[in-house]
Design a protein around this motif. Structure first.
Motif, PDB file in Angstrom:
ATOM      1  N   THR A  81       0.841  -1.204   0.000  1.00 53.64           N
ATOM      2  CA  THR A  81       0.000   0.000   0.000  1.00 53.64           C
ATOM      3  C   THR A  81       0.875   1.254   0.000  1.00 53.64           C
ATOM      4  OG1 THR A  81      -1.657  -1.200   1.281  1.00 53.64           O
ATOM      5  CG2 THR A  81      -1.890   1.176   1.216  1.00 53.64           C
ATOM      6  N   ALA A  82       1.899   1.226   0.833  1.00 58.41           N
ATOM      7  CA  ALA A  82       2.807   2.387   0.903  1.00 58.41           C
ATOM      8  C   ALA A  82       3.480   2.621  -0.448  1.00 58.41           C
ATOM      9  CB  ALA A  82       3.853   2.152   1.988  1.00 58.41           C
ATOM     10  N   LYS A  83       3.946   1.547  -1.054  1.00 60.34           N
ATOM     11  CA  LYS A  83       4.633   1.684  -2.351  1.00 60.34           C
ATOM     12  C   LYS A  83       3.681   2.260  -3.398  1.00 60.34           C
ATOM     13  CE  LYS A  83       7.107  -2.446  -2.114  1.00 60.34           C
ATOM     14  NZ  LYS A  83       7.522  -3.650  -2.766  1.00 60.34           N
ATOM     15  N   ASN A  84       2.482   1.698  -3.453  1.00 56.14           N
ATOM     16  CA  ASN A  84       1.513   2.169  -4.450  1.00 56.14           C
ATOM     17  C   ASN A  84       1.114   3.619  -4.201  1.00 56.14           C
ATOM     18  OD1 ASN A  84       1.528  -0.304  -5.671  1.00 56.14           O
ATOM     19  ND2 ASN A  84      -0.259  -1.056  -4.559  1.00 56.14           N
ATOM     20  N   LYS A  85       0.950   3.939  -2.957  1.00 53.48           N
ATOM     21  CA  LYS A  85       0.535   5.294  -2.609  1.00 53.48           C
ATOM     22  C   LYS A  85       1.617   6.299  -3.006  1.00 53.48           C
ATOM     23  CE  LYS A  85      -2.562   7.311   0.457  1.00 53.48           C
ATOM     24  NZ  LYS A  85      -3.953   6.936   0.412  1.00 53.48           N
ATOM     25  N   LEU A  86       2.847   5.966  -2.672  1.00 51.79           N
ATOM     26  CA  LEU A  86       3.950   6.877  -2.996  1.00 51.79           C
ATOM     27  C   LEU A  86       4.109   6.986  -4.506  1.00 51.79           C
ATOM     28  CD1 LEU A  86       6.535   5.841  -0.261  1.00 51.79           C
ATOM     29  CD2 LEU A  86       5.180   7.911  -0.339  1.00 51.79           C
ATOM     30  N   ARG A  87       3.905   5.860  -5.190  1.00 51.27           N
ATOM     31  CA  ARG A  87       4.029   5.874  -6.653  1.00 51.27           C
ATOM     32  C   ARG A  87       2.934   6.738  -7.255  1.00 51.27           C
ATOM     33  NH1 ARG A  87       3.576   0.369  -8.085  1.00 51.27           N
ATOM     34  NH2 ARG A  87       5.581   0.013  -7.129  1.00 51.27           N
ATOM     35  N   SER A  88       1.722   6.567  -6.744  1.00 45.15           N
ATOM     36  CA  SER A  88       0.603   7.321  -7.322  1.00 45.15           C
ATOM     37  C   SER A  88       0.745   8.819  -7.052  1.00 45.15           C
ATOM     38  CB  SER A  88      -0.724   6.811  -6.778  1.00 45.15           C
ATOM     39  OG  SER A  88      -0.835   7.167  -5.422  1.00 45.15           O
ATOM     40  N   MET A  89       1.407   9.133  -5.964  1.00 43.79           N
ATOM     41  CA  MET A  89       1.615  10.554  -5.655  1.00 43.79           C
ATOM     42  C   MET A  89       2.853  11.087  -6.360  1.00 43.79           C
ATOM     43  SD  MET A  89       0.913  10.361  -1.597  1.00 43.79           S
ATOM     44  CE  MET A  89       1.452  12.026  -1.276  1.00 43.79           C
ATOM     45  N   LYS A  90       3.494  10.201  -7.097  1.00 46.16           N
ATOM     46  CA  LYS A  90       4.771  10.530  -7.741  1.00 46.16           C
ATOM     47  C   LYS A  90       5.726  11.126  -6.726  1.00 46.16           C
ATOM     48  CE  LYS A  90       3.025  11.065 -12.355  1.00 46.16           C
ATOM     49  NZ  LYS A  90       2.758  11.929 -13.464  1.00 46.16           N
ATOM     50  N   HIS A  91       5.668  10.508  -5.573  1.00 44.08           N
ATOM     51  CA  HIS A  91       6.431  11.039  -4.460  1.00 44.08           C
ATOM     52  C   HIS A  91       7.708  10.225  -4.324  1.00 44.08           C
ATOM     53  CE1 HIS A  91       7.008  12.575  -0.339  1.00 44.08           C
ATOM     54  NE2 HIS A  91       7.373  11.352  -0.037  1.00 44.08           N
ATOM     55  N   ASP A  92       8.783  10.852  -4.566  1.00 44.75           N
ATOM     56  CA  ASP A  92      10.035  10.156  -4.330  1.00 44.75           C
ATOM     57  C   ASP A  92      10.611  10.682  -3.024  1.00 44.75           C
ATOM     58  OD1 ASP A  92      13.113   9.585  -6.196  1.00 44.75           O
ATOM     59  OD2 ASP A  92      12.446   8.925  -4.229  1.00 44.75           O
ATOM     60  N   ALA A  93      10.363   9.915  -2.014  1.00 41.08           N
ATOM     61  CA  ALA A  93      10.751  10.378  -0.681  1.00 41.08           C
ATOM     62  C   ALA A  93      12.242  10.614  -0.561  1.00 41.08           C
ATOM     63  CB  ALA A  93      10.319   9.348   0.344  1.00 41.08           C
TER      64      ALA A  93
END
Lengths: 204, 197
Positions: A81-93
């Motif tokens: 879920t975390a991976k998908n969420k970050l991907r969908s937000m185009k968030h590269d932490a």
């Protein structure tokens, strides 16, 4: 009264008992939140991930057959879920973290240097390939066994271990490349040179 | 011995380093661990490698800065939010679970019984394949039913053909291939027609 095992609560929840699932949530929400924080680095986002992970887990509960621990299965959902969420937000932490430049080494500034080295190390961890990073975090920060890590990462046992090993070795080399003497920072902490580097020292 | 860091050679000896990671994580067999204990007692380089890895792991642990809220209210609220979401969520029907339940049921049959069923299916198809207007009609129904199954429940068929490593699976797959999920009435009709010729 003895505490019910997770698997018992899962069975009851499958039978429609929401109270049983509520107990599972109480039991694991902090662990899932902490795991989510490792990926999201933001409490609000981590909270969303936690919430979503528990709801997904409930949706898929019938598919959980108890071959692994419920916790591992739940963590697997949380990581995905975390991976998908970050991907969908185009968030590269990790892309926003600037490389830490280390310029000071004086005795008086050791604390500062230690902090910077900590930042450097954190930065290097985040630069690791995703699978290595995940395995490393689950092992070092969460103290999980490789069996649990394999379940969470949905990969064979040896693959989980190899990802951890490669991650750790890569970090060691990356930290050594920074060329700093770490002994003053973390007592005896210092990085060994490579075998080739070692040979060179020994031959001197 | 104190060494100084000179250069990192990425192409060093990762295998040797790997052994020490395995050792540190207690992932080696007892026998191998004893061998490495011996090596450790006699090799300063290996001692340094192990120390170094342990220190690095400790240092990584120190960088853990995840701080979670400590007040109970936060967790009560989080719990309530999750349970609100759960209230509006339905558990998905266990498609895969159904397939595995069927597989378990089949597995519980003795291999001989399954083999007998498979033999029966093959046996009834032998007369079907002989040419006659009646047989052609029956055979066309088998083909038609198979095509129907292939298009309608490809996903379910794929779910069924998951594991190939059990003897029972072989027979189950053979049965699936031959008849798929033919409705029972249709299957009985075909068998009846085949036997009554």
């Amino acid at each position: 009264m003895a505490q019910k095992a997770d698997i018992q609560l899962v069975d009851e929840a499958k039978g429609g008992c929401k109270k049983a699932y509520s107990e599972l949530v109480r039991r694991h929400q902090q662990g899932v939140l902490r795991l989510a924080m490792r990926f999201a680095k933001d409490i609000d986002l981590a909270e969303d991930i936690t919430q979503e992970a528990f709801i997904k887990a409930y949706q898929k509960l019938e598919l959980f057959e108890g071959r692994s621990a419920f916790k591992s299965w739940l963590y697997q959902i949380a990581v995905n879920t975390a991976k998908n969420k970050l991907r969908s937000m185009k968030h590269d932490a990790f892309s926003n973290i600037e490389n830490v430049q280390i310029a000071v080494e004086s005795e008086a500034e050791k604390n500062m240097l230690g902090k910077q080295l900590g930042e450097l190390l954190k930065n290097e961890i985040e630069q690791l390939p995703q699978k290595q990073r995940t395995a490393l975090k689950l092992r070092v920060f969460e103290d999980l066994s490789f069996k649990e890590i394999a379940t969470i990462m949905d990969c064979p046992y040896d693959t989980a271990k190899a990802n951890y090993r490669h991650g750790l070795m890569r970090l060691r080399h990356r930290m050594a490349e920074s060329g700093k003497d770490y002994r003053g920072i973390n007592q005896e902490y210092h990085l060994a040179p490579s075998w080739k580097g070692y040979a060179e020292v020994e031959n001197q | 011995m104190k060494y100084k860091y000179t250069d990192v050679d990425k192409s060093g000896d990762p295998l040797r380093e790997s052994w020490w990671v395995e050792y540190m994580e207690s992932e080696l067999s007892e026998e191998l661990e004893k061998d490495l204990d011996l090596l450790l007692a006699n090799s300063e380089i290996d001692q340094d490698i192990l120390d170094n890895l342990e220190n690095l792991k400790g240092f990584i642990k120190q960088t853990d800065t995840v701080e979670l809220p400590e007040n109970n209210d936060f967790y009560d609220q989080l719990h309530d939010k999750i349970m609100d979401g759960v209230e509006n969520t339905h558990m998905e029907a266990p498609i895969v679970a159904k397939a595995s339940r069927l597989r378990r049921t089949v597995a519980s049959l003795t291999p001989y019984a399954v083999a007998a069923m498979a033999f029966f299916v093959i046996a009834i198809q032998a007369p079907l394949k002989t040419s006659s207007p009646h047989n052609d009609y029956v055979w066309s129904k088998v083909i038609e039913a198979n095509q129907e199954i292939r298009t309608a429940s490809r996903h379910e068929m794929a779910e069924m053909v998951v594991a190939q490593n059990q003897t029972q699976d072989f027979y189950l797959d053979m049965l699936s291939e031959q008849l798929g999920d033919l409705p029972q009435a249709q299957m009985q009709e075909i068998i009846h027609e085949a036997l009554s010729q």
